[in-house]
Design a protein around this motif. Structure first.
Motif, PDB file in Angstrom:
ATOM      1  N   TRP A  77       0.850  -1.207   0.000  1.00 27.35           N
ATOM      2  CA  TRP A  77       0.000   0.000   0.000  1.00 27.35           C
ATOM      3  C   TRP A  77       0.882   1.253   0.000  1.00 27.35           C
ATOM      4  N   MET A  78       1.866   1.279   0.858  1.00 27.62           N
ATOM      5  CA  MET A  78       2.734   2.469   0.953  1.00 27.62           C
ATOM      6  C   MET A  78       3.533   2.673  -0.337  1.00 27.62           C
ATOM      7  N   ARG A  79       3.959   1.573  -0.976  1.00 27.85           N
ATOM      8  CA  ARG A  79       4.685   1.704  -2.258  1.00 27.85           C
ATOM      9  C   ARG A  79       3.756   2.232  -3.347  1.00 27.85           C
ATOM     10  N   GLU A  80       2.503   1.764  -3.334  1.00 28.62           N
ATOM     11  CA  GLU A  80       1.516   2.259  -4.319  1.00 28.62           C
ATOM     12  C   GLU A  80       1.239   3.744  -4.110  1.00 28.62           C
ATOM     13  N   ILE A  81       1.161   4.174  -2.846  1.00 24.76           N
ATOM     14  CA  ILE A  81       0.940   5.608  -2.577  1.00 24.76           C
ATOM     15  C   ILE A  81       2.139   6.406  -3.088  1.00 24.76           C
ATOM     16  N   ASP A  82       3.323   5.923  -2.787  1.00 27.16           N
ATOM     17  CA  ASP A  82       4.543   6.613  -3.221  1.00 27.16           C
ATOM     18  C   ASP A  82       4.524   6.793  -4.745  1.00 27.16           C
ATOM     19  N   ALA A  83       4.192   5.717  -5.457  1.00 23.47           N
ATOM     20  CA  ALA A  83       4.179   5.787  -6.928  1.00 23.47           C
ATOM     21  C   ALA A  83       3.108   6.753  -7.427  1.00 23.47           C
ATOM     22  N   SER A  84       1.930   6.749  -6.799  1.00 20.09           N
ATOM     23  CA  SER A  84       0.846   7.579  -7.339  1.00 20.09           C
ATOM     24  C   SER A  84       1.020   9.051  -6.980  1.00 20.09           C
ATOM     25  N   VAL A  85       1.512   9.363  -5.784  1.00 21.91           N
ATOM     26  CA  VAL A  85       1.712  10.799  -5.495  1.00 21.91           C
ATOM     27  C   VAL A  85       2.876  11.342  -6.330  1.00 21.91           C
ATOM     28  N   ARG A  86       3.830  10.463  -6.635  1.00 18.62           N
ATOM     29  CA  ARG A  86       4.945  10.886  -7.496  1.00 18.62           C
ATOM     30  C   ARG A  86       4.416  11.193  -8.909  1.00 18.62           C
ATOM     31  N   THR A  94       4.895  18.232  -3.338  1.00 19.61           N
ATOM     32  CA  THR A  94       6.241  17.929  -2.820  1.00 19.61           C
ATOM     33  C   THR A  94       6.161  17.379  -1.393  1.00 19.61           C
ATOM     34  N   ASN A  95       5.211  17.874  -0.606  1.00 19.64           N
ATOM     35  CA  ASN A  95       5.026  17.330   0.751  1.00 19.64           C
ATOM     36  C   ASN A  95       4.724  15.838   0.709  1.00 19.64           C
ATOM     37  N   MET A  96       3.766  15.468  -0.121  1.00 20.37           N
ATOM     38  CA  MET A  96       3.338  14.066  -0.171  1.00 20.37           C
ATOM     39  C   MET A  96       4.443  13.166  -0.730  1.00 20.37           C
ATOM     40  N   VAL A  97       5.146  13.656  -1.748  1.00 21.96           N
ATOM     41  CA  VAL A  97       6.230  12.855  -2.334  1.00 21.96           C
ATOM     42  C   VAL A  97       7.359  12.664  -1.305  1.00 21.96           C
ATOM     43  N   ARG A  98       7.749  13.748  -0.646  1.00 19.36           N
ATOM     44  CA  ARG A  98       8.813  13.642   0.350  1.00 19.36           C
ATOM     45  C   ARG A  98       8.410  12.673   1.465  1.00 19.36           C
ATOM     46  N   GLY A  99       7.170  12.801   1.934  1.00 20.44           N
ATOM     47  CA  GLY A  99       6.695  11.972   3.039  1.00 20.44           C
ATOM     48  C   GLY A  99       6.652  10.494   2.697  1.00 20.44           C
ATOM     49  N   PHE A 100       6.044  10.161   1.563  1.00 16.45           N
ATOM     50  CA  PHE A 100       5.878   8.732   1.258  1.00 16.45           C
ATOM     51  C   PHE A 100       7.149   8.084   0.729  1.00 16.45           C
ATOM     52  N   GLU A 101       8.046   8.900   0.178  1.00 18.99           N
ATOM     53  CA  GLU A 101       9.371   8.387  -0.168  1.00 18.99           C
ATOM     54  C   GLU A 101      10.085   7.948   1.123  1.00 18.99           C
ATOM     55  N   ALA A 102       9.981   8.779   2.153  1.00 23.26           N
ATOM     56  CA  ALA A 102      10.603   8.452   3.438  1.00 23.26           C
ATOM     57  C   ALA A 102       9.931   7.242   4.088  1.00 23.26           C
ATOM     58  N   VAL A 103       8.611   7.121   3.908  1.00 26.72           N
ATOM     59  CA  VAL A 103       7.881   5.975   4.467  1.00 26.72           C
ATOM     60  C   VAL A 103       8.368   4.673   3.815  1.00 26.72           C
ATOM     61  N   ILE A 159       4.925   3.156  12.226  1.00 26.29           N
ATOM     62  CA  ILE A 159       6.223   3.662  11.729  1.00 26.29           C
ATOM     63  C   ILE A 159       5.979   4.638  10.565  1.00 26.29           C
ATOM     64  N   ALA A 160       5.062   4.272   9.673  1.00 29.68           N
ATOM     65  CA  ALA A 160       4.751   5.136   8.522  1.00 29.68           C
ATOM     66  C   ALA A 160       4.219   6.484   9.010  1.00 29.68           C
ATOM     67  N   ARG A 183      -7.257   4.732  -3.480  1.00 25.34           N
ATOM     68  CA  ARG A 183      -7.088   3.951  -4.714  1.00 25.34           C
ATOM     69  C   ARG A 183      -5.844   3.056  -4.613  1.00 25.34           C
ATOM     70  N   ALA A 184      -4.804   3.574  -3.972  1.00 29.22           N
ATOM     71  CA  ALA A 184      -3.573   2.794  -3.787  1.00 29.22           C
ATOM     72  C   ALA A 184      -3.840   1.559  -2.922  1.00 29.22           C
ATOM     73  N   LEU A 185      -4.708   1.707  -1.937  1.00 35.38           N
ATOM     74  CA  LEU A 185      -5.064   0.568  -1.074  1.00 35.38           C
ATOM     75  C   LEU A 185      -5.790  -0.494  -1.890  1.00 35.38           C
ATOM     76  N   GLN A 186      -6.723  -0.045  -2.724  1.00 29.11           N
ATOM     77  CA  GLN A 186      -7.453  -0.979  -3.578  1.00 29.11           C
ATOM     78  C   GLN A 186      -6.481  -1.739  -4.487  1.00 29.11           C
ATOM     79  N   LYS A 187      -5.520  -1.020  -5.057  1.00 27.84           N
ATOM     80  CA  LYS A 187      -4.545  -1.672  -5.953  1.00 27.84           C
ATOM     81  C   LYS A 187      -3.674  -2.666  -5.189  1.00 27.84           C
ATOM     82  N   ALA A 188      -3.230  -2.266  -3.993  1.00 27.22           N
ATOM     83  CA  ALA A 188      -2.347  -3.137  -3.202  1.00 27.22           C
ATOM     84  C   ALA A 188      -3.061  -4.433  -2.827  1.00 27.22           C
ATOM     85  N   VAL A 189      -4.318  -4.310  -2.409  1.00 23.76           N
ATOM     86  CA  VAL A 189      -5.062  -5.501  -1.969  1.00 23.76           C
ATOM     87  C   VAL A 189      -5.441  -6.371  -3.175  1.00 23.76           C
ATOM     88  N   THR A 190      -5.848  -5.738  -4.255  1.00 21.33           N
ATOM     89  CA  THR A 190      -6.295  -6.486  -5.432  1.00 21.33           C
ATOM     90  C   THR A 190      -5.140  -7.239  -6.087  1.00 21.33           C
TER      91      THR A 190
END
Ligand code: ADP
Ligand code: MG
Length: 210
Positions: free
Chosen positions: A9-18, A38-47, A65-66, A200-207
């Motif tokens: 899920w976190m990787r999918e968020i990182d990809a989509s906010v990027r 830039t806030n969201m990209v910086r945050g989820f890259e770090a996550v 942790i995230a 949407r990222a959660l849906q993709k990760a689970v599916t």
């Protein structure tokens, strides 16, 4: 679902906010200060980096942790809000190693409660709540009604996207955009937009797992 679901899920968020960074920046430039992308990209890259360094923590712990990582890396309102949301969601799972659809709905419900508690925004205030609340309601309702999880998540993501679009005619009552008063009308809220990406990222990760 387990810890791998959360990492995915976190990787999918990182990809989509990027992928949507410039769009999020433009939306925030119109009614805020232009840093949301830039806030969201910086945050989820770090996550993603923090979770990559983790050795076998359970899913709830990964969410905590995230959340902590977002709080420490994102300066804007979205950092503390999503940070506390993910930490609250993580606490729902405790130390259990797996979770089901009903528990996932409770994770999202706790995340929403935390955003509303910290930010004091209600539905219709033109914030991330306008995307997250319909997603939580939809997911809870569909799962309680016995719908398959992948279908329920698809409908929850669609509800978040509808809520995101519904922010356009609203006047902002919370956050930086509220300083604009009536001039905030006619613009889609950046935080509701990234929230729709997160659901949407959660849906993709689970599916992609099943
Ligand atoms: P900042 O506004 O500090 O620059 P961001 O640009 O990262 O932070 O995030 C802006 C988004 O945060 C807004 O579009 C809105 O969705 C959300 N937001 C701001 N304040 C609140 C609040 N009090 N409650 C819920 N969401 C909020
Ligand atoms: Mg901003």
């Amino acid at each position: 679902m387990d810890a791998a679901t959360i990492s995915s899920w976190m990787r999918e968020i990182d990809a989509s906010v990027r992928a949507e960074r410039d769009h999020l920046v433009q939306l925030d430039a119109a009614i805020g200060d232009g840093d949301h992308g830039t806030n969201m990209v910086r945050g989820f890259e770090a996550v993603v980096q923090a979770l990559g360094a983790d050795n076998g923590s359970p899913p709830g712990r990964l969410l905590i942790i995230a959340g902590r990582t977002l709080v420490s890396t994102v300066g804007g309102a979205s950092g503390p809000l999503w940070g506390s949301a993910l930490r609250s969601g993580g606490r729902v799972l405790g130390d259990q190693t797996t979770f089901d659809g009903a528990q996932l709905a409770e994770v999202l419900a706790a995340a929403l409660a935390s955003v509303k508690d910290l930010g004091t925004a209600a539905l219709g205030d033109k914030t991330m709540v306008d995307a997250l609340e319909p997603a939580v309601e939809t997911l809870r309702g569909r799962i309680a009604g016995g719908e398959r999880l992948d279908q329920a998540l698809d409908e929850a993501a669609a509800a978040a996207e509808a809520g995101m679009r519904a922010t356009i005619p609203l006047q902002a009552r919370k956050g930086r955009a509220s300083y604009l008063g009536e001039r905030s009308v006619g613009h889609q809220d950046p935080g509701a937009t990234s929230t729709a990406l997160i659901v949407r990222a959660l849906q993709k990760a689970v599916t992609s797992e099943s």
